[in-house]
Design an enzyme around this catalytic site. Sequence first.
Site, PDB file in Angstrom:
ATOM      1  N   ASP A  40       0.852  -1.188   0.000  1.00 44.20           N
ATOM      2  CA  ASP A  40       0.000   0.000   0.000  1.00 44.20           C
ATOM      3  C   ASP A  40       0.888   1.237   0.000  1.00 44.20           C
ATOM      4  O   ASP A  40       1.772   1.384   0.855  1.00 44.20           O
ATOM      5  CB  ASP A  40      -0.901  -0.019   1.242  1.00 44.20           C
ATOM      6  CG  ASP A  40      -1.972   1.062   1.218  1.00 44.20           C
ATOM      7  OD1 ASP A  40      -1.837   2.011   0.415  1.00 44.20           O
ATOM      8  OD2 ASP A  40      -2.936   0.961   1.992  1.00 44.20           O
ATOM      9  N   TYR A 131       0.586  15.989 -10.323  1.00 41.62           N
ATOM     10  CA  TYR A 131       0.788  14.578 -10.661  1.00 41.62           C
ATOM     11  C   TYR A 131       2.178  14.383 -11.273  1.00 41.62           C
ATOM     12  O   TYR A 131       2.960  13.519 -10.842  1.00 41.62           O
ATOM     13  CB  TYR A 131      -0.282  14.087 -11.633  1.00 41.62           C
ATOM     14  CG  TYR A 131      -0.023  12.709 -12.172  1.00 41.62           C
ATOM     15  CD1 TYR A 131      -0.062  11.594 -11.339  1.00 41.62           C
ATOM     16  CD2 TYR A 131       0.289  12.510 -13.520  1.00 41.62           C
ATOM     17  CE1 TYR A 131       0.203  10.319 -11.834  1.00 41.62           C
ATOM     18  CE2 TYR A 131       0.542  11.240 -14.019  1.00 41.62           C
ATOM     19  CZ  TYR A 131       0.495  10.150 -13.174  1.00 41.62           C
ATOM     20  OH  TYR A 131       0.757   8.891 -13.673  1.00 41.62           O
TER      21      TYR A 131
END
Length: 304
Positions: A40, A131
């Site tokens: 994760d 991003y």
Amino acid sequence: MRVAVTGAGGRLGRALFQALADAPFTGLSGPIAWTRAEFDLDDPGTIHVVLDRDRPEAVVNAAAWTDVDGCARDPELALRRNGEAVGDLAAAPASRGIDLVHISTNEIFDGRRTDGQGYGPDDPSNPINPYGASKLAGEVAAAGAYHGAGGPGGTGGQLGIVRTAWLYGPPGNDFPAKILAAAGRARAEGESLRVVGDEFGSPTFTHDVAEAVCELLGSGDVAGVHHVVNSGMASRADWARELFRQAGMDVEIEEVPASTWERASTPPAWGVLAPTPLPGGEPLRAWPAALADYAPTLLRAVGR
């Protein structure tokens, strides 16, 4: 070779897992899928657990937060997930002498190029959105981890950075699927379909990227920065026209500027990547040919 894929539940991760399952060098046991349950980005320390448990010889990192508008709304979270977490991830295989292939993006470039050429690996990066900035931070962090591990007494693992662009492929919800749905709505309303005409990139099929990554891994030399995209370039409108042509659909397209729709993130206007040679010497096929392989699956999924 035991190869693990992070982000194995995502669009590219699924394609990578399937391509590696078919690759001769992964053996009878096949690749290892690490979904978010195993690794994760919000808890990057889990990489040590899965590395010790599965003992891969190479890792392909396809895990990323790819919601570009979400990244723009929360740039600090984007940096943690796509930047800092990648550094933590990379340090673990680097210290063990394990090769890492890290997936990155064309959005590390500003898109202001005007010479009609695609960006090469050595061109200066200058992301214009959070991003792209977060993905560039991930590249830098991964390179730092492997540079440190490769010093005196280092373990010798290789880092490969694979930049790609405008990905599409199963399970859908990609640009081709969205533009087909938009065409249906426009037809129902008796309007032309408005599509962005001033944003250019390299439409790329996930299947082809996955095969290219397999070729890199199989060569035993993944090191360096690789631009892995289907050859050629297109605007969003060009991409839509080719899809409709292949589908046998007559759709009236009105080209509009990207500024027509307000977005949290600003994509690079020129996001074209210049493909780098693969070990076999052959570039990826042209983007319309790749789209032709995907279009029948997509059209069946939408009932055409």
